[in-house]
Structure formats: C-alpha cells, structure tokens
Design an enzyme around this catalytic site. Structure first.
Site, PDB file in Angstrom:
ATOM      1  N   THR B  17       0.812  -1.224   0.000  1.00  0.00           N
ATOM      2  CA  THR B  17       0.000   0.000   0.000  1.00  0.00           C
ATOM      3  C   THR B  17       0.845   1.273   0.000  1.00  0.00           C
ATOM      4  O   THR B  17       0.320   2.373  -0.067  1.00  0.00           O
ATOM      5  CB  THR B  17      -0.948   0.023   1.218  1.00  0.00           C
ATOM      6  OG1 THR B  17      -0.165  -0.183   2.389  1.00  0.00           O
ATOM      7  CG2 THR B  17      -1.999  -1.059   1.115  1.00  0.00           C
ATOM      8  N   GLY B  18       2.167   1.144   0.094  1.00  0.00           N
ATOM      9  CA  GLY B  18       3.021   2.329  -0.010  1.00  0.00           C
ATOM     10  C   GLY B  18       3.061   2.806  -1.457  1.00  0.00           C
ATOM     11  O   GLY B  18       2.644   2.084  -2.365  1.00  0.00           O
ATOM     12  N   LYS B  43      -3.782  -3.462   7.514  1.00  0.00           N
ATOM     13  CA  LYS B  43      -4.707  -3.304   6.378  1.00  0.00           C
ATOM     14  C   LYS B  43      -5.221  -4.646   5.878  1.00  0.00           C
ATOM     15  O   LYS B  43      -5.762  -4.745   4.768  1.00  0.00           O
ATOM     16  CB  LYS B  43      -4.039  -2.526   5.252  1.00  0.00           C
ATOM     17  CG  LYS B  43      -3.750  -1.099   5.673  1.00  0.00           C
ATOM     18  CD  LYS B  43      -3.466  -0.175   4.508  1.00  0.00           C
ATOM     19  CE  LYS B  43      -3.273   1.248   5.052  1.00  0.00           C
ATOM     20  NZ  LYS B  43      -2.571   2.129   4.143  1.00  0.00           N
ATOM     21  N   ILE B  97      13.776  -4.679  -2.359  1.00  0.00           N
ATOM     22  CA  ILE B  97      14.047  -3.562  -3.267  1.00  0.00           C
ATOM     23  C   ILE B  97      14.500  -2.329  -2.480  1.00  0.00           C
ATOM     24  O   ILE B  97      15.254  -1.512  -2.985  1.00  0.00           O
ATOM     25  CB  ILE B  97      12.769  -3.205  -4.074  1.00  0.00           C
ATOM     26  CG1 ILE B  97      12.103  -4.455  -4.668  1.00  0.00           C
ATOM     27  CG2 ILE B  97      13.053  -2.165  -5.139  1.00  0.00           C
ATOM     28  CD1 ILE B  97      12.943  -5.216  -5.654  1.00  0.00           C
ATOM     29  N   THR B  98      14.043  -2.214  -1.255  1.00  0.00           N
ATOM     30  CA  THR B  98      14.287  -1.034  -0.409  1.00  0.00           C
ATOM     31  C   THR B  98      15.733  -0.544  -0.448  1.00  0.00           C
ATOM     32  O   THR B  98      16.660  -1.329  -0.291  1.00  0.00           O
ATOM     33  CB  THR B  98      13.924  -1.360   1.053  1.00  0.00           C
ATOM     34  OG1 THR B  98      12.632  -1.953   1.069  1.00  0.00           O
ATOM     35  CG2 THR B  98      13.936  -0.102   1.922  1.00  0.00           C
ATOM     36  N   GLU B  99      15.877   0.765  -0.622  1.00  0.00           N
ATOM     37  CA  GLU B  99      17.192   1.398  -0.612  1.00  0.00           C
ATOM     38  C   GLU B  99      17.398   2.062   0.741  1.00  0.00           C
ATOM     39  O   GLU B  99      16.452   2.618   1.301  1.00  0.00           O
ATOM     40  CB  GLU B  99      17.242   2.452  -1.723  1.00  0.00           C
ATOM     41  CG  GLU B  99      18.571   3.141  -1.842  1.00  0.00           C
ATOM     42  CD  GLU B  99      18.600   4.175  -2.967  1.00  0.00           C
ATOM     43  OE1 GLU B  99      17.626   4.241  -3.738  1.00  0.00           O
ATOM     44  OE2 GLU B  99      19.590   4.908  -3.043  1.00  0.00           O
ATOM     45  N   TYR B 195      19.871  -2.329 -16.857  1.00  0.00           N
ATOM     46  CA  TYR B 195      18.938  -2.025 -17.960  1.00  0.00           C
ATOM     47  C   TYR B 195      19.739  -1.755 -19.235  1.00  0.00           C
ATOM     48  O   TYR B 195      19.386  -2.182 -20.330  1.00  0.00           O
ATOM     49  CB  TYR B 195      18.058  -0.810 -17.650  1.00  0.00           C
ATOM     50  CG  TYR B 195      17.396  -0.798 -16.288  1.00  0.00           C
ATOM     51  CD1 TYR B 195      17.244  -1.972 -15.545  1.00  0.00           C
ATOM     52  CD2 TYR B 195      16.919   0.388 -15.739  1.00  0.00           C
ATOM     53  CE1 TYR B 195      16.650  -1.944 -14.296  1.00  0.00           C
ATOM     54  CE2 TYR B 195      16.326   0.419 -14.493  1.00  0.00           C
ATOM     55  CZ  TYR B 195      16.204  -0.744 -13.768  1.00  0.00           C
ATOM     56  OH  TYR B 195      15.624  -0.703 -12.534  1.00  0.00           O
ATOM     57  N   GLU B 245      31.233  -3.140  -9.804  1.00  0.00           N
ATOM     58  CA  GLU B 245      31.679  -1.770  -9.627  1.00  0.00           C
ATOM     59  C   GLU B 245      32.763  -1.729  -8.557  1.00  0.00           C
ATOM     60  O   GLU B 245      33.119  -2.759  -7.973  1.00  0.00           O
ATOM     61  CB  GLU B 245      30.499  -0.857  -9.272  1.00  0.00           C
ATOM     62  CG  GLU B 245      29.768  -1.258  -8.012  1.00  0.00           C
ATOM     63  CD  GLU B 245      28.423  -0.535  -7.843  1.00  0.00           C
ATOM     64  OE1 GLU B 245      27.736  -0.266  -8.834  1.00  0.00           O
ATOM     65  OE2 GLU B 245      28.068  -0.260  -6.695  1.00  0.00           O
ATOM     66  N   HIS B 288      26.070   4.387  -4.232  1.00  0.00           N
ATOM     67  CA  HIS B 288      25.842   3.122  -3.537  1.00  0.00           C
ATOM     68  C   HIS B 288      26.668   3.072  -2.256  1.00  0.00           C
ATOM     69  O   HIS B 288      27.832   3.453  -2.260  1.00  0.00           O
ATOM     70  CB  HIS B 288      26.277   1.927  -4.408  1.00  0.00           C
ATOM     71  CG  HIS B 288      25.324   1.616  -5.501  1.00  0.00           C
ATOM     72  ND1 HIS B 288      25.669   0.840  -6.584  1.00  0.00           N
ATOM     73  CD2 HIS B 288      24.031   1.952  -5.682  1.00  0.00           C
ATOM     74  CE1 HIS B 288      24.629   0.719  -7.384  1.00  0.00           C
ATOM     75  NE2 HIS B 288      23.620   1.382  -6.861  1.00  0.00           N
TER      76      HIS B 288
END
Lengths: 408, 331
Positions: B17-18, B43, B97-99, B195, B245, B288
């Site tokens: 729901t975010g 919820k 996924i959270t950063e 990507y 990297e 990063h």
C-alpha cells in the site's frame, strides 16, 4: 559525515571509554576556566594542556591552531588567537577557515614501553564485507597509520571477528588485551574499553570506530599500573543508519561540508563535485559511475557524480541542474537516463523547467531510454526551440562523443 | 527454464500500500507476473487498487496463496524485519528492493538467514533454503514472450514470464524472439546499468534467460558467485554477463571462482563483464553504500585485471557490454 574531536570524545565518554579531561569552548574568556578544571583534575597547577581548533581540515599544527599551554593565561591567549584569525593550511581554501570551536584538553602523559618507545596502541572496529561481520582490529603499534602497519607487518595486527547477534565477548577482548601486552589492572580496563567500543559501534551505526592511540599513562601511587585511556578517535557513520540517530545528525556541521553537496542532499540527490568540465545528470549510481567512465574514455573529464535516484520529482531534477550549472567550470552537460522507477517524462520536464529558471548557456546532450521514453522525447522535441543548446543522443557512445566534442 | 523465478512463481508484495509498492505491484502485474496479493500490517482484509487481497502478516498471505516469492518495498526502518518475517513464513525467494537499509541491520539479517540455510542443508532439506536478493536492488526478471500491450491486468506484456521488481519489462527479450536464438544471464550490482546491458544485448539479437540485480549495498543476499553458479547449471543460459563496480572484493572472488570452475570443467559457458567506476576518486562513496574504494582490491582496475586473467571478456566502455558478451559467445 565527519565529526569533530570534541564530539568524538563526547561519544567515547558516553559509552564509558575514558578520555583525558577537557572541554569544548566557543569564547576565549572560557579558556581559563577550562584550563583550571584540567589542572585540578591532574593535580598540578602548571599541568600541560593543549588547545586545538575544531575544524576538519588538516595541517592545524603547522598553521598554529594546535598549541601546548601550561597556564590559564597561555590557554586564553591561544584561544583568542584561534578564534579571531582564519586558519590557513594546504588543506583549507586560500582564504582560510573561520574557527568557532576549540577543544581545551589535558596533554596526556604516556608511559614508556619496556624496550623503547611509548605505550601506544591501535584499536578499531569496522565491518568486514567478506565475512559480513564486524571485526575488531588491534595493534601494539599505535599512533601511526594502521594502513602502513597492515602493509609492512601484517603480523602486528590482531583481528577479532564479532558475532552478529551476541556481540564481542569478554574472553575475546581478554585474549586481545593479553596479546597486546597489557598487564595487571590494565587488562580489565582495556577489556572494558573494547567491549564498550563494540557496543558503541553497533548502537551508533558506525562504519569505523577507531581509537588511535589508546595509551597507558605513567604509574602513580593511586594507579601503580597506570590508566588505559583514549587520546584520539575517529568515527565514520553509515549514512543509511543516520535516520535513527538525531544526536549524530545534530553533529553534522554544514559549514564544513561542500555547499553543493549539502544542497543536493536536501533534495535526495547524490552529488559529488569533481574537477572536470562536463556536468553529468544520471539515474542510478552504477550508471552514473559508468557515465563518468565513458566521458573519460572519449577524452573528457567529468565535473561531478550526480545520481538523481529512482524517485526524484520534477523539482528535484530542476534543482539538480541548478547545482550542476552553479559549478562555473562546467562547459557542457550530459544527461543519461535509463528509466526504471524514474520516468523519462519527469526528467524531460525537469530539463524544460531548468531551462526556464536558469537557462542553458552551455551545450546539453540528452540521452533518454526506459520508462515513458516516448513521452519524454516528445516533450523535449517540442521544447527544442526554447533550448537551442540541446541535442539528443541515440546511445551512450553517441552521447559521450557529442558532449566531449561540444566541450572541446 | 531460467534461474530463481519462472512463469509459475507466485509472488506477494510486502509494503503493497506504499507509493512505490503500489506502483510496482501494478507494473509487475501488467508485465504478467503471478502477483497474488500483498502485506501491510493493519490493512489485512482490504484490497489494493488492482483488486489484490491484502493481509496483515506474511504467514497469512502464504497460507492463503501458497506464494513462494516476495517483493519488499518496506521503508528502511522495517526492511530487515520484513525480510525475516518472509523467511519465517516460508517464502523461498526474498527480493528486497528497499534502498537505505542500515548495514548493521543487514549483518543480523544475513546471519539469521545463513544460520537457517546451514541447518536446512545439514538436514538435507534443500527445499527449505531461502534466497535473499538485495537490498537496494532492482529485483529479478525472467522474461517471457510478448503477448499483449502490458498496460492492464487483462492485456499483460507476457503470459509466460516473471518480473519481481522495478525494472522496465519491455526492454527484455525472450529467447523465442531473439534473432540469435541464444540467451544470456545477467547479474549486476547496479540497477540502471543492468537495464543498459539488457538493452544492448537485446539490440544485438540476444535474449536474457534471467537478470538478477544483486544490489549496491556492502552486506546483501546473493552475490555474483551465487548467480554465476546458477547460470552455469541452467541449460537455457548460453552466456553470462556480470556487472560490477568499485568497492569490496566480490568481483575478485568471482574471478577466482570462474577460473576454478573453468579448470574443473564445471563452467563452460562464455562470461563477459563490465566494472563501473574506473574514474571514481578513492575514499568517496559513489552513491551506492558499497561503492567506495578502500583497499587495493577495491579498484575497478584490480577487478578488471582479475577477471581478464580468469578468461572473462571485459568491456572497458559501458557502451560495449553487449558487444563483449557477443564476442565471448563467438557472435
């Protein structure tokens, strides 16, 4: 984020790690009282103390901003000088830095080591990526760069891995203390310092907590084995953990940071100023680094690293352009966007807004791909007459070539 | 087949729901992912904008849907806990996924996952092994052939693929649509650079078997080596492209692993690589959390050298990632 020495001392103290007596002052008139307090704590009316300017730039000693004093009067004079003159060193801007805070601290005596030298040790905790654990690093050779020791004499370094949940255990700390050569009552003190430093490291989301040097003071009748105390400390913090440390956030000194980097941070942008002429606006840290790399491959030099992130608003994108263009050495800008979360039309609108608000007098090369790319390209095509210095690029190489050619 | 996920993988979203959770739940659903619901504590019992059911706990969601994978968008303060909740509820693939998750949180989370996996392996319960991808990553995608516009749950982009995360689905190519008839597996620490690599390989007529964004944080779930091992064993992966990297020594470890696997004959597929950050100044964190040069092995040049010595085709320009892969595959 960097913190000052007086703040580092405060952190150590609040976790029960002893430091030499001292105070932070902001007025020269407070220096005498600060000195008197030290003299009383040491029990000598002419105790050796040190007055140090609290700035992040190095070269303080040579610039006259670290002074040894032996009286309240000398402490006050040194303080007056430091608070009324700008500090100029090879590490400051040519006009120097204003000094607003001083540390007045006891100049700690260090016991002599049997066989020569002083009883100085190195003690630090950091995170080892490979084992995914916090690790304590200790050495008998304190006071010098640990990197040098690690390189020249790796045997002189003791590494102790810390359990992710249980934390550093007393037996681990005790083993290290004995191996470092602590003896008698020093052992329990050193163990307590190690355990407390390990607690501090986790509690404050550090990425480095370093005491260098950790010393043993000379023996006295009260402390026949001397006392183990931390003379100097350095902390680095995990930016990702700062949200749960209001106290650390308050320690950030905006006057000591690059203003453009502070501004960028406010808008959720990740920006680092570099020396070249080509400004970069990219989404994603990896792509931003790769964009810098490809500029260099084609003979240019990037003026900055700028990652707008995945969720920047039009306003943040506009601000990003303002920050890039505020760097007067920027002679051209490369926009490289591969939309994932970031939508290309948001970037396009940000470019158009920036053009209206600040104007593009330098060449602008735009490469868009990914989410909503068609909408983004349409917006830019329609705005081309308003932004005459803009040219689209078909791919990364094309973009790098065009911007390098335009900047010359 | 592919690795980690396929068309049958049932997925839930934690933090559905975010703002981001909702946006990407829709994105994944429209791509064709079997997204079967979500979790937002408090919820439970309601539905999201796509009419997907919402539960209070992951355990309830798993019980009701038999989901085996989750996509986590919970904010940093609760992200580590969300990973552990998913693990406890029996989820097998956790994509965080959270950063911005604190390193100290991830140290504990990884330790708990590792402990559980070690116990499962020791008892021979291979099915109980949990795989964490991320945090701070784009997720995992196994592309499917294009079947629809991808703009609604009725006209999904594919009906035979699975996208868990934030990557744009349309840039990926299924092997049935690739001119060259070959698919590459991509593993990367960077989202947008992945990507770029997908785009380049697609443009050269190659497909992607699965793309895994392992994330840019210093302490994370699966690593280059884990993914290379999976790709090596996947019959539908014909080449492996790894994107690294500066910072850390994972790419150096990967180079050693590749050389070792080559010698023992376990890895016969061509491998190409790109390492970002050759021009990054030391000591500065380049976006990063994991991208900061500390020691000698942390630099792009050290990593490139190690990979080249392991027989990996390394692209020196980010524009040549696809070409390097094609070259390594003899195309």
């Amino acid at each position: 984020m960097k913190i000052h020495e007086y703040q580092a001392r405060g952190l150590l103290s609040s976790f029960g790690i002893p430091v030499p007596p001292g105070d932070m002052i902001e007025k020269a008139s407070d220096a005498a009282a600060a000195y008197a307090k030290i003299a009383q704590a040491i029990g000598k009316p002419d105790a050796l103390a040190v007055v140090k300017a609290q700035v992040h730039a190095g070269g303080r000693g040579k610039a006259g901003f670290v002074k040894l004093v032996r009286s309240a009067k000398e402490a006050e004079e040194a303080s007056k000088f430091m608070l009324s003159n700008r500090m100029v060193s090879p590490q400051t801007p040519p006009e120097g830095l204003e000094v607003t805070k001083l540390l007045v601290a006891s100049g700690a005596d260090i016991a002599d080591r049997k066989g020569g030298g002083k009883e100085e040790f190195y003690l630090a905790i950091t995170t080892d990526r490979k084992t995914r654990r916090n690790v304590m690093i200790a050495s008998r050779e304190g006071g010098v760069e640990i990197e040098t020791i690690a390189h020249e004499r790796p045997d002189a370094i003791i590494k102790t891995f810390i359990h992710p949940v249980a934390g550093l255990q007393p037996n681990q700390a005790r083993t290290v203390a004995f191996n470092l050569g602590f003896r008698g009552k020093q052992v329990a003190q050193a163990v307590q310092i190690m355990l407390n430093l390990a607690k501090l490291y986790v509690a404050k989301d550090c990425t480095l907590a370093e005491i260098n040097p950790l010393v043993i003071t000379p023996p006295t009748t009260e402390h026949p084995d001397g006392q183990v105390i931390a003379i100097d400390a350095k902390f680095n913090f995990d930016d990702n953990g700062l949200f749960r440390h209001a106290d650390l956030q308050a320690m950030a000194d905006p006057a000591e940071e690059n203003p453009a980097e502070v501004k960028a941070h406010e808008f959720g942008l990740s920006y680092i100023a570099l020396d070249g002429k080509i400004g970069c606006l990219v989404n994603g840290a990896g792509l931003a680094m790769a964009t810098m790399d490809i500029i260099k491959l084609h003979g240019g030099e990037p003026a900055n690293f700028l990652d707008v992130g995945g969720s920047a608003s039009e306003q943040a994108v506009t601000e990003a352009f303002k920050i890039i263009l505020s760097d007067k050495s920027v002679k051209g800008v490369l926009v490289n966007i591969f939309g994932g979360i970031m939508k290309c039309d948001i970037i396009a609108q940000g470019i158009i807004n920036a053009a209206k608000q600040v104007g593009f007098t330098v060449p602008l090369v735009v490469r868009l791909e990914g989410t909503n790319v068609d909408a983004g390209r349409k917006l830019l095509e329609a705005a081309r007459k308003d932004i005459p210095t803009m040219q689209p690029a078909t791919d990364l190489t094309d973009a790098a070539k065009k911007v390098c050619a335009a900047v010359g | 087949m592919a690795i980690l996920v396929d068309a049958n993988t049932k997925v839930i979203c934690q933090g559905i729901t975010g703002a981001y959770g909702a946006q990407h739940t829709k994105g994944c659903l429209h791509y064709g992912t079997k997204l079967v619901g979500g979790v937002t504590p408090g919820k439970g019992g309601t539905k999201d904008a796509n009419d997907l059911p919402i539960w209070d706990t992951v355990a309830q969601a798993v019980k009701a849907t038999s989901a085996t994978a989750t996509m986590i968008f919970v904010p940093p303060v609760g992200a580590g806990d969300a990973v552990l909740e998913a693990m406890e509820a029996g989820i097998k693939l956790i994509c965080c996924i959270t950063e911005g998750v604190p390193v100290q949180d991830m140290i504990k989370v990884r330790a708990m996952i590792d402990e559980r996996n070690a116990a499962a392996l020791a008892a021979g319960r291979l099915d109980d092994v949990v795989t964490l991808v991320g945090p701070n990553c784009p997720g995992v995608i196994t592309p499917g052939p294009k079947t629809g516009a991808g703009d609604s749950a009725k006209s999904t982009y594919t009906n035979n693929g699975c996208k868990i995360g934030i990557m744009p689905g349309y840039i990926h190519t299924h092997i049935s649509e690739a001119k060259r008839g070959k698919a590459v597996g991509i593993v990367s620490r960077s989202g947008t650079l992945t990507y770029e690599a997908v785009w380049q390989t697609s443009a050269l007529g190659l497909a992607q078997s699965t793309c895994v964004g392992i994330g840019g944080d210093p302490v994370r779930g699966v690593n280059h080596i884990d993914c290379i091992r999976l790709f090596a064993a996947d019959p539908n992966t014909h080449g492996i492209l790894m994107i690294g990297e500066i910072g850390g020594t994972d790419e150096i470890e990967a180079a050693k692993f590749i050389a070792e696997q080559r010698r023992s004959g376990k890895l016969t597929k061509p491998v190409a690589a790109f390492i970002a950050g050759r021009t990054a100044p030391p000591g500065r964190r380049m976006g990063h959390a994991g991208a900061i040069i500390g020691g000698a092995d942390d630099t792009a040049d050290a990593k490139i050298k190690a990979l080249q010595e392991a027989g990996v085709e390394v692209a020196l320009s980010p524009a040549d990632m696809g070409k390097a892969m094609a070259k390594a595959m003899g195309i």
